[in-house]
Design a protein around this motif. Structure first.
Motif, mmCIF file in Angstrom:
data_model
loop_
_atom_site.group_PDB
_atom_site.id
_atom_site.type_symbol
_atom_site.label_atom_id
_atom_site.label_comp_id
_atom_site.label_asym_id
_atom_site.label_seq_id
_atom_site.Cartn_x
_atom_site.Cartn_y
_atom_site.Cartn_z
ATOM 1 N N TYR A 19 0.817 -1.218 0.000
ATOM 2 C CA TYR A 19 0.000 0.000 0.000
ATOM 3 C C TYR A 19 0.849 1.266 0.000
ATOM 4 N N LEU A 20 1.931 1.280 0.741
ATOM 5 C CA LEU A 20 2.786 2.472 0.734
ATOM 6 C C LEU A 20 3.374 2.729 -0.653
ATOM 7 N N GLN A 21 3.820 1.683 -1.319
ATOM 8 C CA GLN A 21 4.406 1.860 -2.651
ATOM 9 C C GLN A 21 3.337 2.125 -3.704
ATOM 10 N N ALA A 22 2.265 1.362 -3.688
ATOM 11 C CA ALA A 22 1.228 1.496 -4.712
ATOM 12 C C ALA A 22 0.507 2.833 -4.638
ATOM 13 N N LEU A 23 0.314 3.364 -3.429
ATOM 14 C CA LEU A 23 -0.457 4.596 -3.269
ATOM 15 C C LEU A 23 0.399 5.854 -3.188
ATOM 16 N N ALA A 24 1.715 5.703 -3.189
ATOM 17 C CA ALA A 24 2.595 6.882 -3.146
ATOM 18 C C ALA A 24 2.309 7.855 -4.296
ATOM 19 N N PRO A 25 2.045 7.379 -5.520
ATOM 20 C CA PRO A 25 1.751 8.331 -6.592
ATOM 21 C C PRO A 25 0.490 9.170 -6.343
ATOM 22 N N LEU A 26 -0.364 8.723 -5.419
ATOM 23 C CA LEU A 26 -1.586 9.455 -5.092
ATOM 24 C C LEU A 26 -1.386 10.356 -3.881
ATOM 25 N N GLY A 27 -0.152 10.435 -3.378
ATOM 26 C CA GLY A 27 0.140 11.295 -2.234
ATOM 27 C C GLY A 27 -0.080 10.645 -0.882
ATOM 28 N N VAL A 28 -0.291 9.330 -0.856
ATOM 29 C CA VAL A 28 -0.548 8.622 0.402
ATOM 30 C C VAL A 28 0.761 8.387 1.143
ATOM 31 N N LYS A 29 0.720 8.629 2.463
ATOM 32 C CA LYS A 29 1.896 8.476 3.328
ATOM 33 C C LYS A 29 1.544 7.649 4.559
ATOM 34 N N ALA A 30 2.584 7.177 5.237
ATOM 35 C CA ALA A 30 2.406 6.465 6.495
ATOM 36 C C ALA A 30 2.142 7.468 7.603
ATOM 37 N N GLY A 31 1.195 7.130 8.472
ATOM 38 C CA GLY A 31 0.893 7.948 9.642
ATOM 39 C C GLY A 31 1.202 7.163 10.899
ATOM 40 N N ALA A 32 0.297 7.243 11.856
ATOM 41 C CA ALA A 32 0.472 6.538 13.127
ATOM 42 C C ALA A 32 0.604 5.041 12.869
ATOM 43 N N GLU A 33 1.520 4.420 13.612
ATOM 44 C CA GLU A 33 1.728 2.979 13.458
ATOM 45 C C GLU A 33 2.068 2.377 14.804
ATOM 46 N N GLY A 34 1.498 1.212 15.054
ATOM 47 C CA GLY A 34 1.791 0.469 16.274
ATOM 48 C C GLY A 34 2.233 -0.930 15.913
ATOM 49 N N SER A 35 1.950 -1.859 16.804
ATOM 50 C CA SER A 35 2.265 -3.260 16.524
ATOM 51 C C SER A 35 1.423 -3.705 15.328
ATOM 52 N N PRO A 36 1.802 -4.811 14.675
ATOM 53 C CA PRO A 36 0.982 -5.285 13.558
ATOM 54 C C PRO A 36 -0.495 -5.496 13.932
ATOM 55 N N ALA A 37 -0.773 -5.893 15.173
ATOM 56 C CA ALA A 37 -2.159 -6.083 15.595
ATOM 57 C C ALA A 37 -2.907 -4.746 15.662
ATOM 58 N N TYR A 38 -2.199 -3.645 15.925
ATOM 59 C CA TYR A 38 -2.796 -2.300 15.884
ATOM 60 C C TYR A 38 -2.808 -1.806 14.445
ATOM 61 N N GLY A 39 -1.682 -1.926 13.772
ATOM 62 C CA GLY A 39 -1.591 -1.573 12.371
ATOM 63 C C GLY A 39 -1.030 -0.202 12.090
ATOM 64 N N ILE A 40 -1.372 0.303 10.922
ATOM 65 C CA ILE A 40 -0.850 1.572 10.423
ATOM 66 C C ILE A 40 -1.990 2.369 9.796
ATOM 67 N N GLU A 41 -1.916 3.699 9.968
ATOM 68 C CA GLU A 41 -2.845 4.603 9.308
ATOM 69 C C GLU A 41 -2.139 5.207 8.095
ATOM 70 N N LEU A 42 -2.800 5.202 6.970
ATOM 71 C CA LEU A 42 -2.279 5.818 5.754
ATOM 72 C C LEU A 42 -3.136 7.047 5.460
ATOM 73 N N PHE A 43 -2.490 8.136 5.036
ATOM 74 C CA PHE A 43 -3.225 9.384 4.853
ATOM 75 C C PHE A 43 -2.637 10.210 3.719
ATOM 76 N N VAL A 44 -3.378 11.245 3.339
ATOM 77 C CA VAL A 44 -2.931 12.241 2.376
ATOM 78 C C VAL A 44 -2.934 13.578 3.092
ATOM 79 N N ASP A 45 -1.857 14.348 2.965
ATOM 80 C CA ASP A 45 -1.783 15.665 3.592
ATOM 81 C C ASP A 45 -3.032 16.482 3.280
ATOM 82 N N GLY A 46 -3.562 17.140 4.311
ATOM 83 C CA GLY A 46 -4.707 18.014 4.134
ATOM 84 C C GLY A 46 -6.055 17.319 4.162
ATOM 85 N N HIS A 47 -6.063 16.002 4.307
ATOM 86 C CA HIS A 47 -7.319 15.250 4.359
ATOM 87 C C HIS A 47 -7.437 14.568 5.720
ATOM 88 N N VAL A 48 -8.654 14.424 6.206
ATOM 89 C CA VAL A 48 -8.849 13.810 7.518
ATOM 90 C C VAL A 48 -9.082 12.312 7.443
#
Length: 125
Positions: A19-48
């Motif tokens: 997801y990080l590589q595939a969505l990078a062209p759309l401006g998607v970045k990694a956000g908050a991240e915890g253990s794999p059971a918690y996971g990672i939030e992916l976001f675009v600057d300026g969007h909630v």
């Protein structure tokens, strides 16, 4: 339209990288991240809205996620990046006039077989 969408994946490391590589062209970045059971939030600057992935052993039903692309070039770049990240082609970039005249999209399947799309609704240059 939504605050966040969270779904389980069978291989957190592979899906995170995809997801990080595939969505990078759309401006998607990694956000908050915890253990794999918690996971990672992916976001675009300026969007909630965020897309959240987490490790699970449950077998979820296949999912279709469509991401906004501002340009047709972003759709093309998404498709190339998603294939390079290990996704499988599920429909190359192109017009889908059965949806509407300017519906330009590409589809790939992610490591869990989910149908991932990038779509641009703007007319071509």
């Amino acid at each position: 339209m939504f605050d966040h969408v969270k779904f389980g994946v069978s291989d957190y490391s592979a899906s995170r990288a995809f997801y990080l590589q595939a969505l990078a062209p759309l401006g998607v970045k990694a956000g908050a991240e915890g253990s794999p059971a918690y996971g990672i939030e992916l976001f675009v600057d300026g969007h909630v809205s965020t897309l959240c992935l987490f490790q699970t052993d449950e077998k979820p039903a296949h999912l279709h996620l469509a991401f906004v692309a501002q340009t047709r070039e972003q759709v093309d770049a998404f498709h190339r990046a998603a294939l390079a990240a290990g996704g499988a082609d599920n429909g190359p970039p192109g017009l889908r006039p059965n949806y509407h005249a300017n519906y330009y999209a590409a589809f790939v399947t992610d490591p869990d077989g989910h149908n991932i799309e990038a779509v641009c609704h703007a007319p071509g240059a």
